[in-house]
Design an enzyme around this catalytic site. Structure first.
Site, PDB file in Angstrom:
ATOM      1  N   GLY A 189      -2.045  42.099 -12.577  1.00  0.00           N
ATOM      2  CA  GLY A 189      -1.282  41.445 -11.519  1.00  0.00           C
ATOM      3  C   GLY A 189      -1.463  39.943 -11.559  1.00  0.00           C
ATOM      4  N   ALA A 190      -1.470  39.378 -12.775  1.00  0.00           N
ATOM      5  CA  ALA A 190      -1.894  37.985 -12.963  1.00  0.00           C
ATOM      6  C   ALA A 190      -0.753  36.993 -13.059  1.00  0.00           C
ATOM      7  CB  ALA A 190      -2.753  37.882 -14.226  1.00  0.00           C
ATOM      8  N   ASN A 197      -6.632  43.465 -10.017  1.00  0.00           N
ATOM      9  CA  ASN A 197      -6.006  42.714  -8.935  1.00  0.00           C
ATOM     10  C   ASN A 197      -4.603  43.198  -8.589  1.00  0.00           C
ATOM     11  OD1 ASN A 197      -5.593  40.015  -7.318  1.00  0.00           O
ATOM     12  ND2 ASN A 197      -3.885  40.128  -8.749  1.00  0.00           N
ATOM     13  N   SER A 244      -8.820  43.765   0.426  1.00  0.00           N
ATOM     14  CA  SER A 244      -8.230  42.937   1.479  1.00  0.00           C
ATOM     15  C   SER A 244      -9.008  43.169   2.760  1.00  0.00           C
ATOM     16  CB  SER A 244      -6.762  43.319   1.683  1.00  0.00           C
ATOM     17  OG  SER A 244      -6.191  42.606   2.766  1.00  0.00           O
ATOM     18  N   TYR A 253      -0.471  50.177   2.899  1.00  0.00           N
ATOM     19  CA  TYR A 253      -1.223  49.120   2.210  1.00  0.00           C
ATOM     20  C   TYR A 253      -2.681  49.139   2.659  1.00  0.00           C
ATOM     21  CZ  TYR A 253      -2.734  44.372   0.978  1.00  0.00           C
ATOM     22  OH  TYR A 253      -3.433  43.284   0.494  1.00  0.00           O
TER      23      TYR A 253
END
Length: 265
Positions: A19-20, A93, A145, A159
């Site tokens: 996810g970069a 990520n 998160s 999420y």
């Protein structure tokens, strides 16, 4: 042994960042590249990953992978070994956060988020284990998160569940992988300024900042620096832990606590 006052360099080691292509993942990739690591920049779209790899320089390269697919994750790990000879760090990520409230959220909506955020973490970790176990060394850093493990927000029940699930996965993974000197830890961002906030307006950002004791949104590099610490040799005795990076956002028990702080100043 007390060691040096300066952290040992990580230059020459290899990191995979999923996810970069943007946001926190891009910040992590840039920061690790700046620290001298070889960086495999992973995104679903190769051209997006190539842009970030170009920002980092010659010690980075791009790879396209969908972390919901086991074969893609295995190919990602194989590419890192082929290009750089090892996998020392995985920054898991990749994540998505489409909003849908209960009653409107479909089973497909729920599965899509869980597949990317939680199953994607599992598949990414599984893919790098053969190399890390063979070397008897490795660092795994998961981007969780504050939403889910600590706080909630309307529209993000799927999420939040995925991010809380990552921490449950992390704790058992840390136990299982400790005999191979592989650590598994998580960073837990609060409100971070990313490209996704461009154009939403100053009033909205100001309202977000008002809920944070430090009175600012975090930067992607605030998260990246924490991830870099977990990847360091000096963090080798830390595993199964999470670090909240939120400017104190989760600390006040009510808005009144922040108003009292303002009155005192």
């Amino acid at each position: 042994m007390r060691g040096s006052a300066v952290f040992k360099p990580l230059s020459g080691k290899t990191v995979i960042v999923t996810g970069a292509s943007k946001g926190i993942g891009r910040g992590i990739a840039l920061r690790f590249g700046e620290a001298g690591l070889n960086a495999l920049v992973v995104s679903r779209t190769l051209s997006d990953a190539e842009k970030v790899a170009a920002e980092i320089g010659p010690n980075a390269s791009a790879f396209a992978a969908d972390v919901t697919k086991e074969e893609d994750c295995k190919a990602m790990a194989a590419a890192a070994i082929e290009r750089y000879g090892s996998i020392d760090v995985l920054c898991a990520n990749a994540g998505i956060f489409p909003a849908a409230k209960l009653g409107e959220m479909t089973a497909a909506d729920f599965d899509h988020v869980m597949d990317t955020n939680l199953k994607g973490t599992f598949l990414s970790v599984s893919a790098v284990l053969p190399e890390m176990k063979a070397k008897k060394a490795g660092r795994i850093v998961i981007t969780s998160s504050i939403t889910g493990p600590i706080t909630g927000f309307p529209g993000w029940s799927h999420y939040g569940a995925s991010k809380a699930g990552q921490l449950g996965f992390m704790r058992t993974a840390a136990i299982e992988l400790a005999p191979w000197n592989i650590t598994v830890n998580a960073v837990m961002p609060g409100n971070i300024f990313t490209e996704g906030l461009d154009g939403i307006g100053g009033d909205y950002i100001a309202s977000m900042e008002a809920s944070i004791p430090m009175k600012r949104l975090g930067t992607v590099f605030d998260i990246a620096n924490a991830a870099l610490f977990f990847a360091s040799e000096e963090a080798g005795y830390i595993t199964g832990q999470q670090m909240v990076i939120d400017g104190g956002q989760v600390l006040p028990e009510s808005l009144m606590a922040l108003q009292e702080m303002g009155a005192a100043s």
